[in-house]
Motif scaffolding. Structure first.
Motif, mmCIF file in Angstrom:
data_model
loop_
_atom_site.group_PDB
_atom_site.id
_atom_site.type_symbol
_atom_site.label_atom_id
_atom_site.label_comp_id
_atom_site.label_asym_id
_atom_site.label_seq_id
_atom_site.Cartn_x
_atom_site.Cartn_y
_atom_site.Cartn_z
ATOM 1 N N PRO A 1 -23.069 47.121 75.396
ATOM 2 C CA PRO A 1 -21.832 47.786 75.826
ATOM 3 C C PRO A 1 -21.450 48.916 74.877
ATOM 4 N N GLU A 2 -20.839 49.959 75.455
ATOM 5 C CA GLU A 2 -20.389 51.123 74.683
ATOM 6 C C GLU A 2 -18.931 51.414 75.021
ATOM 7 N N PRO B 1 -4.349 53.983 73.029
ATOM 8 C CA PRO B 1 -4.716 52.645 73.521
ATOM 9 C C PRO B 1 -6.182 52.337 73.253
ATOM 10 N N ALA B 2 -6.478 51.068 73.090
ATOM 11 C CA ALA B 2 -7.848 50.643 72.794
ATOM 12 C C ALA B 2 -8.773 50.953 73.967
ATOM 13 N N LEU B 3 -10.005 51.309 73.647
ATOM 14 C CA LEU B 3 -10.995 51.632 74.663
ATOM 15 C C LEU B 3 -11.683 50.359 75.161
ATOM 16 N N GLU B 4 -12.033 50.372 76.449
ATOM 17 C CA GLU B 4 -12.851 49.294 76.991
ATOM 18 C C GLU B 4 -14.317 49.557 76.666
ATOM 19 N N ARG B 5 -15.118 48.517 76.739
ATOM 20 C CA ARG B 5 -16.544 48.633 76.466
ATOM 21 C C ARG B 5 -17.330 48.182 77.697
#
Length: 373
Positions: free
Chosen positions: A244-245, A266-270
């Protein structure tokens, strides 16, 4: 005659200070004047090199803003100001609304962008356009299936955390489905398939996540296969990354926080990168089978490898004319403008667009199309 007495030391110092003024304020005034002159020169140069035709096509204020642009460094001030506003107040600007922790929503999907009266009038015009375009395709012997992508706020309602949603917009999708049925247009209701997923949409994006795109493609495929006489023979290769990235969501970009470090946005999704591509069956000069399916729509038809997923469901490579910002009719109008060049093999048009497109004000192209005889 005696000489006058010498002044005391304090008086001498005072006289010297009076005769030699402090010039620090002169340097400060010079710097301020230099900045003012630099700003004047910048503005005059931008105006002198501007495209004057833009001034004839738009209001003077809008043209002035476009011409002068941002001052050097202004984008940095704006970016960090947006980050500070989010850190201190949880505010993401006029276009993005924070829901439950980690979830962002597009405000245009929550309420009509220009008010309910404008939205209702635009919707009525779009109904007429839908009926007309369906007739145009029937006259060409091309079938049509419509798949309206539900708004993220509808499917991920559990993550709104109190954000208000327009009741009129919520009711419009049911009315749209009914009007499609009355016009004899095949449709796919994507709500059951998407609502059954743990997460159908990206948390920080308006589009369907990979699981949502797969469920939507599967639902459309089941409706479309009978129109095509069954599945084709085209095979596809699913190329997946090793791990995942982080993925930058478009709502973070819209809030102006994409170029800020962690903690200031906000936090990034992976997600694991994925590409779904057709497998060539012939030699280097093999052009592949003739196109039977045309996909037109907005950015929902481009994200999360949706064309590849739909092609895999149909066993056919999908000819894609969807484009970002197409909303309700952008891609359809572009496709119809070149219909004389459509291949004779074309059997089906799949029309996808976001639910909120039904409530947006008419674009200039839509208004012209609606006014045409």
């Amino acid at each position: 005659m005696a000489a006058p007495p010498a002044p005391p030391p304090s008086a001498t110092a005072t006289a010297t200070a009076t005769a030699t003024p402090d010039r620090r304020h002169v340097r400060f005034a010079f710097v301020i004047g230099l900045l003012l002159v630099a700003g004047l020169v910048w503005g005059l140069w931008r105006l002198a090199t501007a495209d004057r035709s833009a001034w004839q096509q738009a209001g003077a204020e809008a043209a002035m803003n476009r011409t002068l642009g941002a001052l050097p460094g202004q984008s940095d001030w704006t970016r960090w100001g947006a980050g500070l506003r989010w850190r201190l107040l949880g505010d993401l600007g006029p276009q993005v609304a924070p829901g439950c922790p980690g979830w962002l929503f597009y405000r245009d999907g929550l309420r009509p962008a220009a008010g309910e009266a404008v939205a209702a009038a635009a919707y009525a015009r779009r109904l007429a356009l839908m009926r007309h375009w369906a007739q145009v395709l029937r006259a060409r012997g091309v079938q049509l299936v419509v798949a309206t992508v539900p708004d993220k706020s509808r499917i991920e309602a559990a993550h709104l955390c109190g954000l208000p949603v327009s009741a009129a917009m919520q009711a419009r999708l049911d009315d749209w489905q009914q009007r499609l049925a009355e016009a004899g247009v095949s449709q796919v209701d994507l709500r059951p398939a998407l609502a059954a997923l743990p997460q159908a949409y990206y948390r920080t994006d308006v589009h369907m996540a990979p699981a949502g795109a797969e469920a939507a493609a599967d639902a459309i495929g089941r409706a479309a296969l009978p129109m095509l006489g069954g599945p084709g023979t085209q095979r596809f290769d699913d190329q997946r990354g090793a791990a995942p990235e982080p993925r930058m969501g478009d709502l973070i970009v819209l809030a102006g926080l994409d170029r800020l470090p962690e903690g200031w946005r906000p936090a990034l999704e992976r997600f694991t990168p994925e590409r779904i591509v057709p497998v060539a069956s012939g030699g280097l000069l093999d052009a592949g089978p003739p196109a039977e399916v045309l996909l037109v729509g907005d950015s929902n038809g481009l994200r999360s490898e949706f064309p590849g997923r739909l092609g895999r469901q149909l066993g056919r490579e999908v000819w894609t004319l969807s484009h970002d910002g197409g909303y309700f009719s952008g891609a359809m109008l572009a496709a119809l403008a070149q219909q004389e060049r459509w291949p004779a093999s074309l059997k089906l048009v799949v029309w996808t667009f976001s639910e909120l497109s039904l409530s947006l004000p008419l674009s200039a192209d839509e208004a012209r199309a609606a006014a045409a005889p």
